[in-house]
Design an enzyme around this catalytic site. Structure first.
Site, PDB file in Angstrom:
ATOM      1  N   LYS A  42      19.065  14.173  61.158  1.00 56.82           N
ATOM      2  CA  LYS A  42      19.163  14.638  59.778  1.00 56.82           C
ATOM      3  C   LYS A  42      18.506  16.016  59.694  1.00 56.82           C
ATOM      4  O   LYS A  42      17.320  16.163  60.007  1.00 56.82           O
ATOM      5  CB  LYS A  42      18.429  13.639  58.869  1.00 56.82           C
ATOM      6  CG  LYS A  42      18.578  13.945  57.388  1.00 56.82           C
ATOM      7  CD  LYS A  42      17.526  13.223  56.585  1.00 56.82           C
ATOM      8  CE  LYS A  42      18.014  11.897  56.063  1.00 56.82           C
ATOM      9  NZ  LYS A  42      17.043  11.262  55.159  1.00 56.82           N
ATOM     10  N   GLY A  48      23.912  14.816  52.151  1.00 53.46           N
ATOM     11  CA  GLY A  48      23.231  14.339  50.950  1.00 53.46           C
ATOM     12  C   GLY A  48      22.533  15.512  50.325  1.00 53.46           C
ATOM     13  O   GLY A  48      22.700  16.651  50.780  1.00 53.46           O
ATOM     14  N   LEU A  91      27.981  13.238  60.361  1.00 62.10           N
ATOM     15  CA  LEU A  91      28.081  11.825  59.951  1.00 62.10           C
ATOM     16  C   LEU A  91      28.040  11.688  58.440  1.00 62.10           C
ATOM     17  O   LEU A  91      28.564  10.736  57.877  1.00 62.10           O
ATOM     18  CB  LEU A  91      26.931  11.007  60.558  1.00 62.10           C
ATOM     19  CG  LEU A  91      26.924  10.861  62.079  1.00 62.10           C
ATOM     20  CD1 LEU A  91      25.635  10.199  62.539  1.00 62.10           C
ATOM     21  CD2 LEU A  91      28.115  10.044  62.549  1.00 62.10           C
ATOM     22  N   ASP A  96      15.658   4.044  45.920  1.00 65.61           N
ATOM     23  CA  ASP A  96      17.078   4.364  46.054  1.00 65.61           C
ATOM     24  C   ASP A  96      17.786   3.296  46.882  1.00 65.61           C
ATOM     25  O   ASP A  96      18.524   3.598  47.810  1.00 65.61           O
ATOM     26  CB  ASP A  96      17.247   5.759  46.673  1.00 65.61           C
ATOM     27  CG  ASP A  96      18.617   6.362  46.346  1.00 65.61           C
ATOM     28  OD1 ASP A  96      19.300   5.838  45.442  1.00 65.61           O
ATOM     29  OD2 ASP A  96      19.001   7.347  47.003  1.00 65.61           O
TER      30      ASP A  96
END
Ligand SMILES: *[C@@H]1O[C@H](CO)[C@@H](O)[C@H](O)[C@H]1NC(C)=O
Ligand SMILES: *[C@@H]1O[C@H](CO)[C@@H](O)[C@H](O)[C@H]1NC(C)=O
Ligand SMILES: *[C@@H]1O[C@H](CO)[C@@H](O)[C@H](O)[C@H]1NC(C)=O
Ligand SMILES: *[C@@H]1O[C@H](CO)[C@@H](O)[C@H](O)[C@H]1NC(C)=O
Ligand SMILES: *[C@@H]1O[C@H](CO)[C@@H](O)[C@H](O)[C@H]1NC(C)=O
Ligand SMILES: *[C@@H]1O[C@H](CO)[C@@H](O)[C@H](O)[C@H]1NC(C)=O
Ligand SMILES: *[C@@H]1O[C@H](CO)[C@@H](O)[C@H](O)[C@H]1NC(C)=O
Ligand SMILES: *[C@@H]1O[C@H](CO)[C@@H](O)[C@H](O)[C@H]1NC(C)=O
Ligand SMILES: *[C@@H]1O[C@H](CO)[C@@H](O)[C@H](O)[C@H]1NC(C)=O
Length: 883
Positions: free
Chosen positions: A595, A577, A574, A691
């Site tokens: 993740k 990072g 998906l 962020d």
């Protein structure tokens, strides 16, 4: 016409003209009148009762005798509130009923201090109005028409530090709920006029069956036309009183129109609703006619109107009037032989009550607990809101526009007797319950084990007996911190094993002293995990085992093989990072995003750890939630809810084919703001995200926005800390320029980033705009300010919206965004303020949308006829009106 706070020095001078009326649907409280006293006011015939049954606090006082003359009796007494910040009346009413609510204040130097107080009046959790007493002799009243939202109504007087609040009378009048409808909000009285009054006096009940107060309105360029007959209301649901309707104004120069306007200067930004009442008062000859049109700001609005002889008709605005300019002209039509008339008019402003009351079942439950134990404290009004006046000993969760919920209750050392009441089960979100050091008797009830969120249950130091339910003991093995010390007759299990020693039942309680301790320990565990293979079935090291149990409490742990299965061997990527990669997967029918941490970066590990720590603490509808985790050797993974629509940036980009509507944009902005507000204001200690950007705002299937990616987030080390320093992280374009130079981290850095996101949402442009022609890069805030300097809002808003938005809400949103991106951080608003402003934008836009939908008729006029009464019933002749 100018009026806001309605002043009177004398109510009605007149004797009642009509027979006694029914007072059903009336609640008439003479505040401060001794308990159980009642009387009938002689001028109005209204039956007043003491307010004592509706409020537990405050003291009864009387105004000085010299002020009583000429005033109706209900103003002679008052209730004053020298104690407590907030004191509330509690009225049991029926949900959905519509009331006219009037509060009256006559200071009359009751305390002989001659100091005129100023205080606030709240309706439930919302500010109704601020009351400023300007003269001891002058009474003021404020009126609102409000639909009851639950089975009770709290009317609260709030001490703002400018004198002792008091109230003279509180009156409620049940209205027909088909009248005075709004699209949104309640109606605050602005003016109610008996146009061309012959008496020059204010009147109310019995002339008006709903006890509305009517003020005389006369002008030099208008003249009176009147009848001595009764004007009947018939089926007109507004039931305008005959006394107001029998007199009407017509222009002195019969070829001119009736022109009037509302002066909004006392209520800037208000929205208005208008109700005009008409009735013919002259018996017209066959060759006569009266016919007229109404114009609003020079535009034809409604007509033609032909008033019925001696029967009232009411015309009202269908949606709120806005824009700051409100001029009305009533013109006779060309074929009318008589000039226009106006008999009576009411003008209201819209009052938005945005704060929801606490979840109704919980209000009822906690009120019952209060009654059973006879608790006094400051337990009045809504338990959770406004937050500043929340009840002592309980804490609530606040999530945007959902009703607040009670999450902790501390009734320790409160002298409680009797059994633990079953009402507690209605507090289904309860996480913390402390009933220690009381005299509670009876058993530990089974229902406590059904409180799914409960993490702390303290029953120490009571007289409980019987056996602790096994379901609770089970829960305590799975993370519930249960304490039952000091209950000499309580058994832990059968056969009775008394709990003489500390914490018999609670093997892990000691390590779960509080959330903050837990988080610190959690960091240790992650370090432990790095070093060795963790236990899979929980029979090795005690410390880590306990902590895994705790993690299991809310979030599930998965084996690496399970992660492989759920992602179909990491089939669908998906995104990636600095930390690693995110894969699509599903657990049974639930879609998830997984993740996986890339171990190559040490920064990655830190972010991973930060994210776990943060996500473990936070729970909010607008923050992505953690479903589980994996920690097998080198394989560290986090499993989140899957956000089907991806991130916000994709929808704002030029390439997107799905254009977000203005209403959707405002809602997404508000939801993201609420997530951030929760981190800043709802977490203790607060969390700085660091962020915030449009790619970190994720959208689920229903386009609900959630803030994601807590890898950079920082927690203030000490409560009450306002800033901390840290290395610079963040994303170009979103990074607070002040922070970049000072390296001091505050919540205001997130506010800046949020402001940039808001600008993106409004404009549809990226944070850094690349000019196609010359390769010059411009920050979005510079671009916006260059256009703003031309005052050109339409070209700031995303052209793809094609002008389909409420301009006022766009202005406001731009204003908020621009304040957020102020270079000077002290000028930036807090996230609380941002949430408030954005929610107002959203209501304005929603009102516009429903306005369009609710008003499909082709009639250019924005008015509707409420009800005609064509039949003329029996007319009663009544004597001449005394002057
Ligand atoms: C008022 O009446 C109620 C019920 O009749 C009674 O219980 C209460 O004591 C009375 N209060 C006073 C102050 O007389
Ligand atoms: C008006 O009140 C009646 C009960 O008196 C209720 O059934 C109805 O739902 C209410 N209508 C609205 C629009 O609230
Ligand atoms: C009445 O109004 C008309 C139209 O405005 C004007 O022409 C006329 O002079 C006025 N009459 C008087 C008596 O003022
Ligand atoms: C209407 O008729 C009456 C006589 O019946 C007459 O006096 C009057 O002037 C007429 N009015 C108009 C406006 O034609
Ligand atoms: C309000 O009054 C009702 C009815 O008298 C009562 O059941 C409820 O407990 C009261 N609520 C509070 C907060 O005192
Ligand atoms: C409520 O929250 C405050 C502040 O976070 C805390 O000091 C207090 O102990 C909490 N009360 C309960 C009953 O949890
Ligand atoms: C609960 O209340 C007791 C007594 O008022 C107090 O000592 C204690 O600190 C409170 N606990 C929390 C978590 O606020
Ligand atoms: C227990 O409650 C009483 C009052 O009910 C109080 O005086 C006492 O200090 C409390 N003890 C503890 C340990 O909190
Ligand atoms: C618990 O105490 C109550 C009185 O407070 C008594 O009626 C009851 O029988 C006791 N129950 C047990 C199991 O001892």
């Amino acid at each position: 016409m100018r009026s806001h706070f309605l002043k009177f020095s004398i109510f009605a001078l007149q004797a009642p003209l009509i027979h006694a009326q029914d007072q059903s649907g009336f609640i008439s409280l003479d505040c401060g009148l001794p308990d159980n006293t009642t009387y009938t006011e002689s001028t109005t015939g209204i039956d007043y009762i003491s307010d004592a049954a509706y409020i537990q606090t405050g003291i009864g006082k009387s105004i000085l005798p010299e002020f009583q003359r000429g005033l109706q009796r209900q103003t002679w007494h008052l209730r004053s509130f020298p104690e407590g910040d907030r004191n509330c009346y509690n009225l049991s009413l029926r949900k959905g009923d519509e009331y006219l609510i009037r509060a009256t204040f006559v200071y009359g130097n009751y305390d002989e201090m001659n100091e005129l107080p100023k205080f606030d009046l709240h309706l439930g959790p919302n500010l109704w109005t601020s009351v400023t007493i300007q003269k001891a002799s002058v009474g003021i009243s404020t009126e609102i028409i409000h639909v009851i939202q639950s089975n009770h109504l709290f009317v609260c007087l709030v001490n703002t530090g400018n004198g002792i609040p008091f109230i003279s009378a509180l009156e409620l009048r049940l209205l027909n709920n088909a009248t005075y409808r709004t699209q949104i909000g309640s109606l605050e009285l602005f003016a109610r006029f008996d146009v061309c009054s012959t008496t020059g006096a204010t009147f109310r009940f019995k002339e008006d069956i709903y006890d509305r107060l009517w003020w005389p309105y006369n002008r030099n360029d208008w003249t009176l036309v009147t009848t001595s007959y009764t004007v009947i209301a018939g089926s007109n649901l507004y039931q305008p009183p005959s006394l107001a309707m029998r007199t009407a104004c017509t222009p002195v120069n019969s070829s001119q129109s009736l022109v009037f306007s509302i002066d909004p200067s006392s209520v800037p930004n208000a929205e208005f609703y208008l109700y005009m009442h008409f009735a013919e008062v002259q018996h017209l000859q066959a060759n006569e006619s009266r016919k007229f049109n109404i114009f609003y700001n020079g535009q034809f609005w409604f007509g033609p109107i032909i008033p019925s002889y001696l029967a009232s008709t009411t015309f009202s605005t269908r949606s709120a009037l806005t824009g700051g300019n409100y001029q009305f002209s009533i013109y006779r039509t060309a074929d009318s032989t008589l000039p226009p008339i106006l008999n009576a008019i009411e003008i209201y402003t819209v009052k938005l009550f945005l704060q929801y009351e606490t979840f109704e079942k919980e209000i009822d439950a906690i009120s019952n607990v209060k009654t059973i134990y006879g608790l006094k404290r400051n337990w009045q009004g809504d338990p959770c809101v406004p937050q500043a006046y929340a009840w002592d000993g309980l804490n609530c969760s606040y999530s945007g526009y959902n009703p607040p919920r009670i999450i902790s209750l501390n009734l320790s050392s409160s002298g409680l007797n009797g059994e633990i009441p079953p009402y507690i089960t209605s507090l289904t979100q309860l996480q913390y319950l402390d009933l220690s050091n009381n005299s509670l008797t009876g058993p530990v009830p089974e229902f406590l084990s059904q409180l799914q969120s409960l993490t702390v249950l303290n029953l120490d130091g009571n007289m409980l007996n019987g056996t602790v339910p096994s379901a609770l003991i089970e829960r305590s093995k799975n993370g519930l911190q249960l304490s039952i010390e000091g209950n000499p007759n309580l058994c832990v299990s059968l056969p009775c094993k008394k709990n003489k020693k500390k914490n018999v039942v609670v093997p892990i309680a000691a390590s779960v002293a509080s959330f903050s301790v837990l988080i610190i320990v959690l960091a240790t565990v992650w370090r432990l995990l790095k070093r060795r293979q963790p236990p899979l079935d929980g029979n090795t090291d005690d410390e880590s085992n306990t902590l895994f149990q705790l993690l299991e409490l809310k979030n599930r742990r998965f084996k690496f093989s399970e992660v492989q299965t759920m992602t179909n061997d990491f089939e669908r990527l998906l995104g990636t990072g600095g930390f690693g990669s995110v894969f699509y997967g599903h657990i049974d029918d639930t879609e998830v995003a997984v993740k996986m941490l890339s171990l190559s970066s040490s920064q990655g590990y830190k972010q991973f750890e930060a994210e776990v720590k943060t996500l473990f603490r936070v729970h909010h509808a607008n923050l992505t939630s953690l479903i589980g985790y994996c920690n097998e050797g080198a394989n560290l993974g986090l499993i989140y809810e899957y956000m089907a629509k991806g991130n916000l940036a994709e929808f704002l980009s030029d390439k997107s084919t799905r254009i977000l509507k203005w209403e959707e944009r405002l809602r997404i902005a508000l939801e993201a703001a609420q997530g951030l507000e929760y981190l800043h204001e709802g977490c203790r200690p607060p969390i700085i995200h660091r962020d915030v950007k449009s790619t970190n705002i994720l959208l689920n299937e229903d386009f609900q926005a959630k803030l994601a990616d807590f890898g950079f987030s920082k927690t203030f080390p000490i409560e009450g800390g306002s800033h901390l320093s840290a290395s610079i992280v963040g994303t170009t374009g979103y990074l607070d320029p002040e922070y970049r130079t000072s390296i001091i981290l505050t919540k205001k850095g997130d506010v800046y980033s949020f402001g940039v996101v808001l600008l993106e949402i409004i404009t549809g442009k990226p944070a850094v705009i690349n000019a196609q022609t010359n390769n010059v890069r411009t920050h979005i805030s510079q671009w916006v300010s260059s256009i703003l300097s031309r005052g050109d809002i339409k070209s700031i808003v995303d052209p793809r919206l094609e002008g389909d938005f409420d301009v006022n809400s766009a202005w406001k949103a731009v204003e908020v965004a621009v304040l957020c991106v102020s270079h000077n951080s002290t000028r930036r608003p807090t996230m609380n303020e941002v949430v408030l402003e954005l929610s107002q934008c959203l209501s304005a836009e929603r009102a516009r949308i429903t306005g369009e939908h609710g008003n499909k008729s082709k009639n250019p006029a924005d008015m509707m006829t409420m009800s005609f009464s064509t039949e003329i019933g029996p007319v009663h002749e009544i004597g001449p009106v005394p002057r």
